[in-house]
Scaffold this active site. Structure first.
Site, PDB file in Angstrom:
ATOM      1  N   LYS A 129      -3.965  -1.492  15.790  1.00 37.05           N
ATOM      2  CA  LYS A 129      -4.774  -0.569  15.149  1.00 37.05           C
ATOM      3  C   LYS A 129      -5.698   0.300  15.632  1.00 37.05           C
ATOM      4  O   LYS A 129      -5.956   1.419  15.163  1.00 37.05           O
ATOM      5  CB  LYS A 129      -5.278  -1.511  13.871  1.00 37.05           C
ATOM      6  CG  LYS A 129      -4.130  -2.265  13.132  1.00 37.05           C
ATOM      7  CD  LYS A 129      -3.485  -1.491  11.876  1.00 37.05           C
ATOM      8  CE  LYS A 129      -2.031  -0.957  12.365  1.00 37.05           C
ATOM      9  NZ  LYS A 129      -1.431  -0.168  11.226  1.00 37.05           N
ATOM     10  N   SER A 187      -6.752  -0.163  10.390  1.00 37.35           N
ATOM     11  CA  SER A 187      -7.381  -1.418   9.893  1.00 37.35           C
ATOM     12  C   SER A 187      -8.711  -1.670  10.444  1.00 37.35           C
ATOM     13  O   SER A 187      -8.947  -1.209  11.319  1.00 37.35           O
ATOM     14  CB  SER A 187      -6.373  -2.668  10.044  1.00 37.35           C
ATOM     15  OG  SER A 187      -7.221  -3.966   9.766  1.00 37.35           O
ATOM     16  N   ILE A 214       0.815  -1.314  -0.029  1.00 38.18           N
ATOM     17  CA  ILE A 214      -0.045   0.107   0.180  1.00 38.18           C
ATOM     18  C   ILE A 214       0.916   1.216  -0.053  1.00 38.18           C
ATOM     19  O   ILE A 214       0.631   2.376  -0.662  1.00 38.18           O
ATOM     20  CB  ILE A 214      -0.847  -0.028   1.236  1.00 38.18           C
ATOM     21  CG1 ILE A 214      -1.955  -1.023   1.285  1.00 38.18           C
ATOM     22  CG2 ILE A 214      -1.566   1.370   1.197  1.00 38.18           C
ATOM     23  CD1 ILE A 214      -2.256  -1.455   2.647  1.00 38.18           C
ATOM     24  N   TYR A 222      -1.993  -7.374  16.971  1.00 40.01           N
ATOM     25  CA  TYR A 222      -2.220  -6.253  15.717  1.00 40.01           C
ATOM     26  C   TYR A 222      -3.332  -5.450  15.685  1.00 40.01           C
ATOM     27  O   TYR A 222      -3.345  -4.312  15.496  1.00 40.01           O
ATOM     28  CB  TYR A 222      -1.971  -7.142  14.486  1.00 40.01           C
ATOM     29  CG  TYR A 222      -2.423  -6.370  13.054  1.00 40.01           C
ATOM     30  CD1 TYR A 222      -1.402  -5.498  12.575  1.00 40.01           C
ATOM     31  CD2 TYR A 222      -3.479  -6.650  12.584  1.00 40.01           C
ATOM     32  CE1 TYR A 222      -1.757  -4.825  11.164  1.00 40.01           C
ATOM     33  CE2 TYR A 222      -3.764  -5.939  11.436  1.00 40.01           C
ATOM     34  CZ  TYR A 222      -2.862  -4.956  10.889  1.00 40.01           C
ATOM     35  OH  TYR A 222      -3.251  -4.621   9.755  1.00 40.01           O
ATOM     36  N   SER A 251      -0.348  -7.466   0.613  1.00 40.20           N
ATOM     37  CA  SER A 251       0.938  -6.926   0.762  1.00 40.20           C
ATOM     38  C   SER A 251       1.795  -7.546   1.668  1.00 40.20           C
ATOM     39  O   SER A 251       1.532  -8.685   2.427  1.00 40.20           O
ATOM     40  CB  SER A 251       0.694  -5.602   1.445  1.00 40.20           C
ATOM     41  OG  SER A 251       0.361  -5.313   2.674  1.00 40.20           O
TER      42      SER A 251
END
Length: 286
Positions: free
Chosen positions: A176, A145, A22, A172, A207
């Site tokens: 976020k 996210s 990205i 994670y 990605s």
């Protein structure tokens, strides 16, 4: 892609982690419209390769590399000082760099995802924000996210310990959530300065952020994901679209404002800010 400024000549953007995925497509989108882009990241070799590729494709060679390891607060401070010493303007900061699927601790003593995805970007933003205000009007964009909806909140003790879940996905998601809360509180603090803030979900994108996930699972996941080019659209929208002029602290998905998780409150945003300031204070003082 609609409603983006067609010509960014004379504007300077700093984008973290733009050598792949990205971030690289965000770099391509900005460079293609004439922006000067400073690309901050860990791997000089990979970043310079991305810069060369995009300069050749767009004809814009006003692209520079800045060494930055977000897990090391000393490195974050050095990167910010190097940029500020150049004396140049900064119109937009895009906190794009992200890490997922890896377990451990950062060099600066935080759970790996939280330290890399929130604490490092928080310090970088604090060190650069006065330059963005001076340049003004400007923008600060946090690439978050949809995973933030999964986080039940922030366990202040857990973020100072190594990751505990097998895939580190829960960690994670907490990192976020912190990105969304950071943009919200920063927007409040910058009211009246001409600098606005945004957090966003880029779409589940195939990605390199997923590079630590086992190959078979990763391959299956990528079948259902967007291309990095599609994934960069909301980043570019928040960074450049006139449609969000003057709007601040909000969360975006698919180039539209969206209600964030119910966990995202002014109270939690303020508490995260206070704790983050305390965590980075030694690096702020230098």
């Amino acid at each position: 892609m609609g409603d983006l400024v067609a010509d960014l000549t004379g504007k300077t953007f700093l984008v973290t982690g733009a050598n792949t995925g990205i971030g690289k497509e965000t770099l391509r989108g900005l460079a293609g419209r004439g922006a000067r882009v400073v690309v901050a990241g860990r791997s000089e070799e990979r970043t310079r390769a991305a810069i060369s590729e995009i300069a050749a494709a767009t004809g814009n060679d006003d692209l520079d590399f800045l060494p930055l390891d977000l897990g090391d607060l000393g490195s974050v401070r050095a990167a910010a000082q190097a940029f500020l010493a150049s004396g140049e303007r900064l119109d937009v900061l895009v906190n794009n760099a992200g890490l997922a699927g890896r377990r451990g601790m950062t060099a600066s003593g935080f759970e790996l995802a939280f330290g890399t995805n929130h604490v490092g970007p928080f310090l970088l933003t604090e060190l650069l924000r006065d330059r963005i205000v001076e340049t003004g009007p400007g923008r600060i964009v946090n690439v978050a996210s949809t995973g933030h909806y999964r986080a039940p909140g922030i366990d202040w003790n857990a973020v100072r310990r190594p990751s505990v879940t097998r895939t580190a996905f829960d960690e994670y998601c907490v990192s976020k959530l912190a990105n969304v809360l950071h943009a919200r509180e920063l927007g409040r603090r910058l009211e009246g300065t001409g600098v606005t803030t945004y957090s966003l979900h880029p779409g589940a994108v195939a990605s390199d952020v997923w590079r630590e996930v086992p190959f078979g699972v990763r391959h299956l996941m990528k079948l259902f994901m967007k291309s990095p080019e599609q994934g960069a659209r909301t980043s570019l929208y928040c960074a450049t679209s006139p449609a969000v002029d003057g709007v601040t602290g909000r969360y975006y998905d698919a180039e539209r404002e969206k209600a964030p998780s119910k966990v995202v409150t002014d109270e939690l945003a303020a508490e995260l800010w206070e704790r983050s300031e305390e965590w980075v204070r030694p690096a702020l003082r230098g």
